[in-house]
Design a protein around this motif. Structure first.
Motif, short mmCIF file in Angstrom:
data_model
loop_
_atom_site.label_atom_id
_atom_site.label_comp_id
_atom_site.label_asym_id
_atom_site.label_seq_id
_atom_site.Cartn_x
_atom_site.Cartn_y
_atom_site.Cartn_z
N GLU A 175 0.83 -1.21 0.00
CA GLU A 175 0.00 0.00 0.00
C GLU A 175 0.86 1.26 0.00
O GLU A 175 0.53 2.26 -0.64
N LYS A 176 1.99 1.20 0.70
CA LYS A 176 2.92 2.34 0.69
C LYS A 176 3.44 2.59 -0.72
O LYS A 176 3.56 3.74 -1.16
N ALA A 177 3.75 1.50 -1.44
CA ALA A 177 4.26 1.64 -2.81
C ALA A 177 3.20 2.28 -3.71
O ALA A 177 3.50 3.17 -4.52
N ASN A 178 1.94 1.85 -3.55
CA ASN A 178 0.85 2.44 -4.34
C ASN A 178 0.68 3.92 -4.01
O ASN A 178 0.46 4.75 -4.91
N ALA A 179 0.77 4.24 -2.73
CA ALA A 179 0.63 5.65 -2.32
C ALA A 179 1.76 6.50 -2.89
O ALA A 179 1.53 7.63 -3.33
#
Length: 622
Positions: free
Chosen positions: A556-560
């Motif tokens: 999710e951090k990568a997507n953000a």
């Protein structure tokens, strides 16, 4: 009476106003809180509870930022529950039942303890404008109070109209008058306004109820709390109770539908979709034989009870007769009937992300004036408006939270970008990064930012850093420490998980869904580490989540981070979208109205599609 010019004037003493005044004053602004009644500061106008699904995350975020809602909730709580514990930690949501009178008292005392904050009791009936900038307010007595900025938190008071059956009368709450004048002045300045409605159920005498036929709803056995500070943890709790309506109750309610302001056209505005009145539930869910009613005590000592799930504006005789047919309410005595209230709001697309209005400089809106519903949504807006009013008049950079930083960021971005035509309520489903925005890590996300602002104290920062370092150390312990099959297999047998045949790192076995921290604490090595390092439940919870969900969190951090690149592509201010003929007509119309600041914000505007974003990127040379 008011010779000095204030830095910030906050109009309204509800949840938004209280947080706004506290934030501005604690940051160093000379602040005045003007409210119609100083006895109702921080009043819980509807249910005596804080938090809930997604709302609990907001309260924790307010606390992490140095606000007061979490502290006040903990000091006045009578019950605490962590909702959705059966689901993943992104869904866990804290909720407290509160003592209504003590909640308001604690707010009043907290605000009176802030040196930079003054109080004045009177209705604000107008605004003092110089050109396109606000310079003060005008009271109903004609007194002008000068200020460098103003935060309006008027709640349901702007031209408030209360409905009970066919009766209607002006009021901002039962027993309190409506506020007049401000709507008309704002409309004259070019603001667009609308009407919304909300409702509240009857309050009844708990001594007249038969709790023996209801289902008890106790709090958690190990209750937690909202604030990350050293606020009290509940040792005793009061039960709530649950009962149900029936077909007989529904038939009795239907007898009054022709006198209901909701059905006979008296109320034309929209109410909260996710908190419908009992008559609305019967109408919309005609196939259901019953609906849940939650019986909530209003405090430790009072006998007043809030009938959650029975919100209504039906005639009082219909309310009474129907409620008497609910199990446990056969001998019910009313304290006051339920009612609906209509009030003015201003579509929030007229605001910047700081909650400053686009039309009038240094004027901020927060709370139900922006079309939201709920104490928590209001309080978070008040906090952000108070912060930004202080920053603006001191010529400092604005404080804006992104969607991957906080539910507060999601809330404000939704309002500014999409607007709302019905009362807006926060849900976990509104946040695309809810795995990052958990209730357990709000302090890790937000306290450093608030400390840099000067709002969060050193005590807050130290507690957060201590939690962070202990959790990291404990996580490393699981990654580095090995187990032997003889000590772990008895635990795996209990949870019906496959045995291990050779030694391995504890992290690996702890990652199994069936294995919890309680199981790991049965191992001597783990128990010894926890004891010697004095790890509390917050650290244990944080570590367990990091072990079990690290893969999801990193993804999710990568997507953000990918989407954050679009947040960095800024659009020139007052950009004329009508010149881009390749944009759809709807996109041109809505983008011109909303004036998004970044490409990412433009992509979230309702009616703007990916091809429109591509056109914008090409035009901006990206």
């Amino acid at each position: 009476m008011f010779q000095d010019v204030y830095d910030v004037i906050v109009v309204g003493g509800g949840h938004a106003g209280a947080e706004a005044a506290a934030a501005a004053a604690n940051l160093g602004s000379k602040t005045l809180l003007v409210t119609m009644n100083l006895q109702t500061i921080g009043q819980m106008s509807c249910n005596p509870a804080m938090g809930g699904i997604a709302k609990g995350q907001i309260v924790r975020e307010i606390d992490a930022l140095g606000g007061y809602s979490g502290i006040i909730s903990d000091k006045s709580a009578i019950q605490f529950k962590m909702l959705n514990k059966s689901k993943g930690p992104a869904m866990w949501s804290p909720r407290a039942q509160n003592d209504r009178m003590r909640f308001a008292e604690e707010w009043r005392l907290a605000l009176e303890g802030i040196p930079n904050l003054d109080f004045y009791q009177e209705m604000v009936g107008g605004l003092v404008i110089d050109g396109d900038k606000i310079v003060g307010v005008r009271t109903s007595l004609g007194i002008e109070i000068r200020s460098k900025s103003v935060v309006l938190t008027n709640g349901t008071f702007l031209n408030g109209l209360i409905h009970i059956g066919e009766k209607q009368f002006g009021g901002g709450r039962a027993g309190e008058r409506a506020a007049t004048g401000i709507t008309e002045e704002l409309k004259a300045l070019g603001f667009e306004s609308g009407r919304m409605k909300t409702g509240t159920p009857p309050r009844v005498d708990g001594r007249s109820l038969d709790y023996s036929v209801m289902i008890p709803q106790p709090g958690d056995k190990r209750p937690e709390k909202f604030s990350y500070l050293n606020t009290p943890v509940l040792k005793n709790q009061r039960d709530c109770y649950m009962t149900h309506t029936s077909l007989e109750v529904h038939d009795l309610l239907r007898e009054g539908f022709d006198r209901s302001p909701m059905f006979n056209g008296r109320i034309k505005s929209l109410g909260p979709r996710y908190c419908p009145s009992i008559e609305d539930k019967i109408n919309r869910f005609a196939d259901k034989d019953s609906h849940q009613i939650f019986v909530e005590p209003e405090g430790w000592d009072t006998v007043e009870v809030y009938v959650n799930g029975f919100s209504t504006s039906l005639p009082e005789d219909i309310q009474f007769n129907a409620l008497k047919s609910v199990k446990g309410f056969e001998n019910v005595k009313f304290f006051r009937p339920g009612y609906a209230i209509e009030y003015d709001y201003f579509p929030p697309t007229q605001l910047k992300h700081t909650l400053e209005t686009k039309l009038v400089e240094n004027l901020y809106f927060a709370g139900q004036i922006n079309g939201t519903t709920g104490y928590e949504e209001a309080a978070s807006q008040g906090l952000m408006a108070g912060i930004n009013a202080h920053l603006k008049i001191n010529e400092k950079e604005p404080f804006v939270l992104q969607r991957d930083e906080a539910y507060i960021g999601v809330l404000i971005d939704d309002l500014i970008t999409k607007g709302t035509e019905e009362p807006y309520r926060m849900f976990t489903s509104r946040a695309e990064y809810r795995t990052l925005l958990r209730q357990d890590n709000a302090d890790l996300r937000l306290t450093p930012r608030s400390f840099d602002l000067g709002l969060a104290t050193k005590e807050r920062l130290k507690r957060m850093e201590d939690k962070q370092s202990k959790s990291a150390k404990f996580l490393e312990f699981f990654k580095e420490t090995s187990f032997v099959p003889e000590e772990i297999n008895p635990i795996l047998e209990k949870v019906e998980s496959s045995f291990v045949k050779q030694p391995d790192k504890m992290f690996k076995v702890f990652s199994r869904p069936q294995v919890t921290m309680d199981h790991m604490l049965q191992l001597d090595k783990v128990a010894s580490f926890v004891h010697s390092n004095e790890l509390d439940t917050e650290v244990l919870e944080q570590t367990e989540i990091q072990v079990k969900y690290s893969g999801y969190i990193e993804k999710e951090k990568a997507n953000a981070d990918k989407l954050q690149r679009l947040e960095n592509v800024r659009i020139p201010s007052q950009f004329d979208y009508s010149q881009l003929k390749s944009l759809s007509f709807e996109a041109r119309e809505k983008l011109n109205a909303i004036q998004p600041v970044t490409i990412a914000q433009a992509s979230r505007v309702s009616g703007v599609n990916p091809s429109d974003i591509s056109v914008l990127l090409v035009h901006l040379g990206r």
